[in-house]
Enzyme design. Sequence first.
Site, PDB file in Angstrom:
ATOM      1  N   HIS A 110      -4.350  16.233  -7.962  1.00  0.00           N
ATOM      2  CA  HIS A 110      -4.729  16.026  -9.359  1.00  0.00           C
ATOM      3  C   HIS A 110      -6.206  16.343  -9.545  1.00  0.00           C
ATOM      4  O   HIS A 110      -7.052  15.860  -8.799  1.00  0.00           O
ATOM      5  CB  HIS A 110      -4.456  14.572  -9.779  1.00  0.00           C
ATOM      6  CG  HIS A 110      -3.019  14.300 -10.063  1.00  0.00           C
ATOM      7  ND1 HIS A 110      -2.602  13.252 -10.846  1.00  0.00           N
ATOM      8  CD2 HIS A 110      -1.894  14.944  -9.668  1.00  0.00           C
ATOM      9  CE1 HIS A 110      -1.282  13.261 -10.935  1.00  0.00           C
ATOM     10  NE2 HIS A 110      -0.821  14.283 -10.214  1.00  0.00           N
ATOM     11  N   TYR A 162      -4.824   6.358 -18.213  1.00  0.00           N
ATOM     12  CA  TYR A 162      -5.328   4.982 -18.273  1.00  0.00           C
ATOM     13  C   TYR A 162      -5.506   4.662 -19.757  1.00  0.00           C
ATOM     14  O   TYR A 162      -6.271   5.327 -20.448  1.00  0.00           O
ATOM     15  CB  TYR A 162      -6.671   4.859 -17.563  1.00  0.00           C
ATOM     16  CG  TYR A 162      -6.616   5.008 -16.061  1.00  0.00           C
ATOM     17  CD1 TYR A 162      -6.620   6.265 -15.445  1.00  0.00           C
ATOM     18  CD2 TYR A 162      -6.565   3.884 -15.235  1.00  0.00           C
ATOM     19  CE1 TYR A 162      -6.562   6.394 -14.067  1.00  0.00           C
ATOM     20  CE2 TYR A 162      -6.515   4.014 -13.848  1.00  0.00           C
ATOM     21  CZ  TYR A 162      -6.513   5.277 -13.277  1.00  0.00           C
ATOM     22  OH  TYR A 162      -6.453   5.396 -11.902  1.00  0.00           O
ATOM     23  N   PRO A 176      -6.714  -3.122  -8.863  1.00  0.00           N
ATOM     24  CA  PRO A 176      -6.154  -1.780  -8.623  1.00  0.00           C
ATOM     25  C   PRO A 176      -6.554  -0.729  -9.661  1.00  0.00           C
ATOM     26  O   PRO A 176      -6.284   0.451  -9.473  1.00  0.00           O
ATOM     27  CB  PRO A 176      -4.650  -2.016  -8.644  1.00  0.00           C
ATOM     28  CG  PRO A 176      -4.455  -3.291  -9.371  1.00  0.00           C
ATOM     29  CD  PRO A 176      -5.678  -4.106  -9.117  1.00  0.00           C
ATOM     30  N   LYS A 229      -8.582   1.890  -5.573  1.00  0.00           N
ATOM     31  CA  LYS A 229      -9.518   1.865  -4.450  1.00  0.00           C
ATOM     32  C   LYS A 229      -9.052   1.062  -3.233  1.00  0.00           C
ATOM     33  O   LYS A 229      -9.612   1.231  -2.151  1.00  0.00           O
ATOM     34  CB  LYS A 229     -10.858   1.284  -4.928  1.00  0.00           C
ATOM     35  CG  LYS A 229     -11.580   2.184  -5.907  1.00  0.00           C
ATOM     36  CD  LYS A 229     -11.844   3.549  -5.299  1.00  0.00           C
ATOM     37  CE  LYS A 229     -12.329   4.549  -6.321  1.00  0.00           C
ATOM     38  NZ  LYS A 229     -12.131   5.927  -5.860  1.00  0.00           N
ATOM     39  N   TYR A 276     -14.525   7.864  -8.824  1.00  0.00           N
ATOM     40  CA  TYR A 276     -13.060   7.908  -8.765  1.00  0.00           C
ATOM     41  C   TYR A 276     -12.590   8.771  -7.590  1.00  0.00           C
ATOM     42  O   TYR A 276     -11.659   8.393  -6.874  1.00  0.00           O
ATOM     43  CB  TYR A 276     -12.496   8.460 -10.073  1.00  0.00           C
ATOM     44  CG  TYR A 276     -10.994   8.246 -10.225  1.00  0.00           C
ATOM     45  CD1 TYR A 276     -10.081   9.204  -9.789  1.00  0.00           C
ATOM     46  CD2 TYR A 276     -10.488   7.078 -10.788  1.00  0.00           C
ATOM     47  CE1 TYR A 276      -8.720   9.014  -9.907  1.00  0.00           C
ATOM     48  CE2 TYR A 276      -9.120   6.872 -10.921  1.00  0.00           C
ATOM     49  CZ  TYR A 276      -8.241   7.850 -10.472  1.00  0.00           C
ATOM     50  OH  TYR A 276      -6.872   7.647 -10.589  1.00  0.00           O
TER      51      TYR A 276
HETATM   52  P1  FAS Z   1      -2.085  -4.638   4.087  1.00  0.00           P
HETATM   53  O1  FAS Z   1      -1.956  -5.947   3.381  1.00  0.00           O
HETATM   54  O2  FAS Z   1      -1.458  -3.428   3.521  1.00  0.00           O
HETATM   55  O3  FAS Z   1      -1.501  -4.785   5.579  1.00  0.00           O
HETATM   56  C1  FAS Z   1      -1.717  -5.953   6.339  1.00  0.00           C
HETATM   57  C2  FAS Z   1      -0.581  -6.054   7.338  1.00  0.00           C
HETATM   58  O4  FAS Z   1      -0.821  -7.196   8.180  1.00  0.00           O
HETATM   59  C3  FAS Z   1       0.763  -6.281   6.661  1.00  0.00           C
HETATM   60  O5  FAS Z   1       1.727  -5.398   7.194  1.00  0.00           O
HETATM   61  C4  FAS Z   1       1.089  -7.741   6.995  1.00  0.00           C
HETATM   62  O6  FAS Z   1       2.482  -7.959   7.138  1.00  0.00           O
HETATM   63  C5  FAS Z   1       0.369  -7.926   8.316  1.00  0.00           C
HETATM   64  N1  FAS Z   1       0.027  -9.325   8.598  1.00  0.00           N
HETATM   65  C6  FAS Z   1      -0.433 -10.255   7.735  1.00  0.00           C
HETATM   66  N2  FAS Z   1      -0.629 -11.419   8.377  1.00  0.00           N
HETATM   67  C7  FAS Z   1      -0.318 -11.208   9.687  1.00  0.00           C
HETATM   68  C8  FAS Z   1      -0.314 -12.026  10.852  1.00  0.00           C
HETATM   69  N3  FAS Z   1      -0.691 -13.296  10.802  1.00  0.00           N
HETATM   70  N4  FAS Z   1       0.077 -11.471  12.028  1.00  0.00           N
HETATM   71  C9  FAS Z   1       0.447 -10.174  12.092  1.00  0.00           C
HETATM   72  N5  FAS Z   1       0.473  -9.332  11.023  1.00  0.00           N
HETATM   73  C10 FAS Z   1       0.094  -9.862   9.834  1.00  0.00           C
HETATM   74  N6  FAS Z   1      -4.293  -0.437  -3.933  1.00  0.00           N
HETATM   75  C11 FAS Z   1      -4.500   0.695  -4.633  1.00  0.00           C
HETATM   76  O7  FAS Z   1      -5.405   1.463  -4.286  1.00  0.00           O
HETATM   77  N7  FAS Z   1      -3.710   0.989  -5.717  1.00  0.00           N
HETATM   78  C12 FAS Z   1      -2.672   0.168  -6.107  1.00  0.00           C
HETATM   79  O8  FAS Z   1      -1.961   0.447  -7.074  1.00  0.00           O
HETATM   80  C13 FAS Z   1      -2.412  -1.012  -5.389  1.00  0.00           C
HETATM   81  N8  FAS Z   1      -1.364  -1.839  -5.726  1.00  0.00           N
HETATM   82  C14 FAS Z   1      -1.161  -2.989  -5.006  1.00  0.00           C
HETATM   83  C15 FAS Z   1      -0.105  -3.867  -5.323  1.00  0.00           C
HETATM   84  C16 FAS Z   1       0.097  -5.047  -4.595  1.00  0.00           C
HETATM   85  C17 FAS Z   1       1.250  -5.980  -4.944  1.00  0.00           C
HETATM   86  C18 FAS Z   1      -0.771  -5.376  -3.531  1.00  0.00           C
HETATM   87  C19 FAS Z   1      -0.590  -6.659  -2.734  1.00  0.00           C
HETATM   88  C20 FAS Z   1      -1.823  -4.509  -3.197  1.00  0.00           C
HETATM   89  C21 FAS Z   1      -2.018  -3.310  -3.928  1.00  0.00           C
HETATM   90  N9  FAS Z   1      -3.047  -2.419  -3.608  1.00  0.00           N
HETATM   91  C22 FAS Z   1      -3.269  -1.272  -4.306  1.00  0.00           C
HETATM   92  C23 FAS Z   1      -3.930  -2.684  -2.519  1.00  0.00           C
HETATM   93  C24 FAS Z   1      -3.239  -2.267  -1.240  1.00  0.00           C
HETATM   94  O9  FAS Z   1      -2.825  -0.942  -1.341  1.00  0.00           O
HETATM   95  C25 FAS Z   1      -4.190  -2.547  -0.115  1.00  0.00           C
HETATM   96  O10 FAS Z   1      -5.512  -2.139  -0.423  1.00  0.00           O
HETATM   97  C26 FAS Z   1      -3.780  -1.916   1.194  1.00  0.00           C
HETATM   98  O11 FAS Z   1      -2.467  -2.284   1.471  1.00  0.00           O
HETATM   99  C27 FAS Z   1      -4.763  -2.383   2.263  1.00  0.00           C
HETATM  100  O12 FAS Z   1      -4.228  -2.079   3.485  1.00  0.00           O
HETATM  101  P2  FAS Z   1      -4.427  -3.085   4.716  1.00  0.00           P
HETATM  102  O13 FAS Z   1      -5.847  -3.493   4.788  1.00  0.00           O
HETATM  103  O14 FAS Z   1      -3.791  -2.422   5.876  1.00  0.00           O
HETATM  104  O15 FAS Z   1      -3.644  -4.432   4.317  1.00  0.00           O
HETATM  105  C1  PHB Z   2      -0.352   3.724  -8.612  1.00  0.00           C
HETATM  106  O1  PHB Z   2       0.193   4.831  -8.729  1.00  0.00           O
HETATM  107  O2  PHB Z   2       0.219   2.735  -8.070  1.00  0.00           O
HETATM  108  C2  PHB Z   2      -1.765   3.554  -9.115  1.00  0.00           C
HETATM  109  C3  PHB Z   2      -2.483   4.679  -9.470  1.00  0.00           C
HETATM  110  C4  PHB Z   2      -3.795   4.528  -9.931  1.00  0.00           C
HETATM  111  C5  PHB Z   2      -4.331   3.266 -10.044  1.00  0.00           C
HETATM  112  C6  PHB Z   2      -3.606   2.132  -9.669  1.00  0.00           C
HETATM  113  C7  PHB Z   2      -2.314   2.278  -9.203  1.00  0.00           C
HETATM  114  O3  PHB Z   2      -5.606   3.133 -10.529  1.00  0.00           O
END
Ligand code: FAS
Ligand code: PHB
Length: 397
Positions: A72, A201, A293, A297, A385
């Site tokens: 994009h 957005y 989100p 980032k 961004y």
């Molecule tokens: P993660 O949380 O992805 O991974 C951590 C891992 O550790 C998991 O697999 C978990 O099961 C494991 N774990 C936890 N406790 C443990 C323990 N005690 N023992 C062993 N393992 C354990 N970011 C964006 O940029 N855009 C988005 O749209 C977006 N939407 C999101 C929606 C939701 C519902 C959530 C919760 C997050 C969202 N995020 C988004 C942020 C997300 O993408 C995180 O930034 C990303 O997963 C970060 O990756 P990790 O640091 O690896 O953490």
């Molecule tokens: C998504 O596709 O999940 C998404 C994209 C851009 C954002 C947040 C979430 O800023």
Amino acid sequence: MRTQVAIIGSGPAGLLLGQLLHLAGVDTVILERRSRDYVEGRIRAGVLEQGTVELLVEAGVGDRLKAEGLIHTGFDICIDGSRHRIDLEALTGGKTVTVYGQTEVTKDLIAARLASGAPLVFEAENVALHDIDTERPRVTYEKDGATHTVDCAVLAGCDGFHGVSRGSMPDSVLKTYERAYPFGWLGILADVPPVSHELIYATHPDGFALASMRSETRSRYYIQCPLDTDLADWPDDRLWDALKTRFGDAAAAAMRTGPSIEKSVAPLRSFVAEPMRHGRLFLAGDAAHIVPPTGAKGLNLAAADVRVLSWALIDLFRDNSTAGIDGYSAACLARIWKVQRFSWWFSTQLHNFDTEPAFERRVHRAELEYLLESESAQKTLAENYVGLPFVDPRRVA
Ligand code: FAS
Ligand code: PHB
């Protein structure tokens, strides 16, 4: 079991760190609480910064990303139904972002890990960190009714916001900063073509909305919603109607609707834990920080931490140099706070804050109108961004 780096968590941070270290000949073990199916089934982020794409390619997991990811060059900002394009490529001298779901990134990294033969333990229960401020830290966990011990030289806490790693640091050492937002995002995934070829957005009197995608046939939408939103109150038809209202008439006419295949509510939070190192424990990703989100980032910040930590640990084990690990926390936090600022700013501009005084509400609208009139303001938005540069921990003062 003995290894050089014990990684807690197999989300993007843990898996990417394991892959980069494995390629550099550093021994690792990854311990994950959940099952493989659960980890691969999570619906999370969707937009990758150019630096994240380059890092995934360097890690040897970029083939599907390059084949299926959607590059994009810009996105739209929609103010009360009126759309304005932010030309990322022109404003940043050629930088772009790639739409490729975190779910796919995770699958690619797990496949690479399993192909490498390096240990990845799913359903590792009651993971506990021990002796993290000594030269001989270790991790214990339970699986199949037995307690296992991993002796290591370094612990990487990649276990997300609700993990055990951050909590293993002494309260006397850890300082946290937090802002909770008074609303959440209601997200829907549907196998219908996106309403636009780029993200939109939107800010509207009813609230924020985002039109995103996972492919040219799978759409991802979000609307701002109250924190106590009950999904039962949001059947698909109501959600589609709310999206049409918030994106304006042109998008409403073009929007393809269909049954949701996933629907969820997520709170918005800004959070930072400092420092990101204590003894031989290093935090990376959501274990150390959370961003709203809005700026896409979260995943990209996790990748940036891992870029820096991998440099530091390869120097440690290859050259016995501690410059990288000594500079790790400061290098990451310098960039994290700039990304926190951007994510907070973008969230503040686009969402409705019901309790916000009228003056601040008008100032936010004026800032958005200034943004659309000012190339300088758009350059600032664009360079944040597409992603700020990584910080080399070996050159941190
Ligand atoms: P993660 O949380 O992805 O991974 C951590 C891992 O550790 C998991 O697999 C978990 O099961 C494991 N774990 C936890 N406790 C443990 C323990 N005690 N023992 C062993 N393992 C354990 N970011 C964006 O940029 N855009 C988005 O749209 C977006 N939407 C999101 C929606 C939701 C519902 C959530 C919760 C997050 C969202 N995020 C988004 C942020 C997300 O993408 C995180 O930034 C990303 O997963 C970060 O990756 P990790 O640091 O690896 O953490
Ligand atoms: C998504 O596709 O999940 C998404 C994209 C851009 C954002 C947040 C979430 O800023």
